[in-house]
Scaffold this active site. Structure first.
Site, PDB file in Angstrom:
ATOM      1  N   ARG A  15       0.833  -1.209   0.000  1.00 47.63           N
ATOM      2  CA  ARG A  15       0.000   0.000   0.000  1.00 47.63           C
ATOM      3  C   ARG A  15       0.864   1.255   0.000  1.00 47.63           C
ATOM      4  NH1 ARG A  15      -0.808   4.757   2.731  1.00 47.63           N
ATOM      5  NH2 ARG A  15      -0.544   3.691   4.732  1.00 47.63           N
ATOM      6  N   CYS A 241       6.329  10.405  -0.466  1.00 48.63           N
ATOM      7  CA  CYS A 241       5.194  11.263  -0.149  1.00 48.63           C
ATOM      8  C   CYS A 241       5.092  12.352  -1.199  1.00 48.63           C
ATOM      9  CB  CYS A 241       5.340  11.884   1.231  1.00 48.63           C
ATOM     10  SG  CYS A 241       4.003  13.029   1.645  1.00 48.63           S
TER      11      CYS A 241
END
Length: 306
Positions: A15, A241
């Protein structure tokens, strides 16, 4: 405080590792094989998918197919990120065993990431927690930017503690503390954890550190010394990110395992199998593992065959 005798490792690669993968969509079959390989390594907690809009996270658009396609190994928990009620309903339909929600310790990061304040994000999670609990599903909570924010800079430990406490009080059985930008250092990690553990018992906390500045392993050792015994990691150091420029991937599972084995801490996970998996998945993505341990062990295996 003595080091823990056992650590539960929470595998994030399927994930958090793949959700920001640039380029073509990773095939569903590759994701399924990755999850099954990780289970065969002895990993007992795997975050397998994220039930979010494919418009915002294209790599997770096949969450339903992934969750339905994996062959579930006995004793392994396969969880999914479900940031809203619609995502939760989708996950429940696949027989998910555990779900997760996320908030930030930084107001500006919360606005940039999910277009709402911290307080608003927590309010949005209330129906998710209620529905999950009514279905007998455990919920894990994540707090982002616990050691720094790309927009606000340093984050005060009491801010992290406040968000972690709110998630715990809402019903999250565990709260994972994320150094999303990877800027933390050991002393900062200790101070943050000291503040949070006064609001949430240590046994309900986990560390989720990124390795942008190469400090993740040192930071993990620091929090292990404080008594923390749950660590999030991603095989091959996958991840990143999109809202934090330069943020590297998650700390690599194999690097964490090497540290824990050196400390005599039990995990039940086969390090060599994890290294093989790191090379397999990164080769499928067109590169090599980010981790020091994978590179060192990979070089050793190569030299042994020459």
């Amino acid at each position: 405080m003595p080091l823990p005798t056992e650590v539960r490792l929470f595998e994030m690669a399927p994930r958090d590792g793949l959700q920001n993968e640039p380029g073509p969509i990773v095939p569903t079959a590759i994701k399924i094989e990755l999850i099954e390989r990780l289970a065969r390594c002895g990993i007992r907690h795997i975050e397998a998918a994220s039930f979010v809009s494919p418009k915002w996270v294209p790599q997770m658009g096949d969450a339903d197919a992934v969750m339905r396609g994996i062959t579930r190994a006995p004793g392994v928990v396969y969880s999914a990120l479900t940031p809203n009620l619609r995502g939760l309903e989708g996950a429940l339909a696949t027989g998910v065993e555990e779900v997760a929600v996320f908030a930030a310790a930084s107001e500006r990061f919360s606005q940039k990431n999910i277009n709402c304040s911290i307080a608003e994000s927590l309010t949005r999670f209330e129906p998710v927690l209620e529905r999950a609990q009514a279905s007998g599903i455990r919920v894990r909570g994540y707090v982002s930017c616990v050691l720094g924010c790309p927009y606000e800079g340093e984050i005060a430990p009491h801010q992290v503690a406040s968000v972690a406490k709110a998630l715990s009080q809402m019903g999250c059985y565990e709260v994972s503390l994320g150094d999303t930008v990877g800027v933390g250092t050991p002393l900062a990690a200790k101070h943050m954890l000291e503040a949070v553990s006064r609001a949430v018992p240590m046994k309900h906390l986990a560390a989720h550190f990124h390795d942008t500045y190469g400090q993740a392993i040192a930071n993990l050792y620091a929090v292990l010394e404080e008594g923390l015994s749950v660590i999030d990691a991603a095989v091959g150091g996958l991840g990143g990110c999109p809202y934090a420029k330069g943020a590297a991937g998650n700390v690599a599972t194999e690097d964490v395992l090497y540290l824990l084995e050196g400390l005599g801490i039990h995990t039940g996970i086969d390090l060599d199998e994890v290294v093989d998996t790191a090379f397999w998945i990164t080769q499928a993505l067109g590169r090599t593992p980010n981790s020091k341990v994978a590179k060192a062990k990979g070089a050793g295996k190569l030299n042994a065959t020459q």
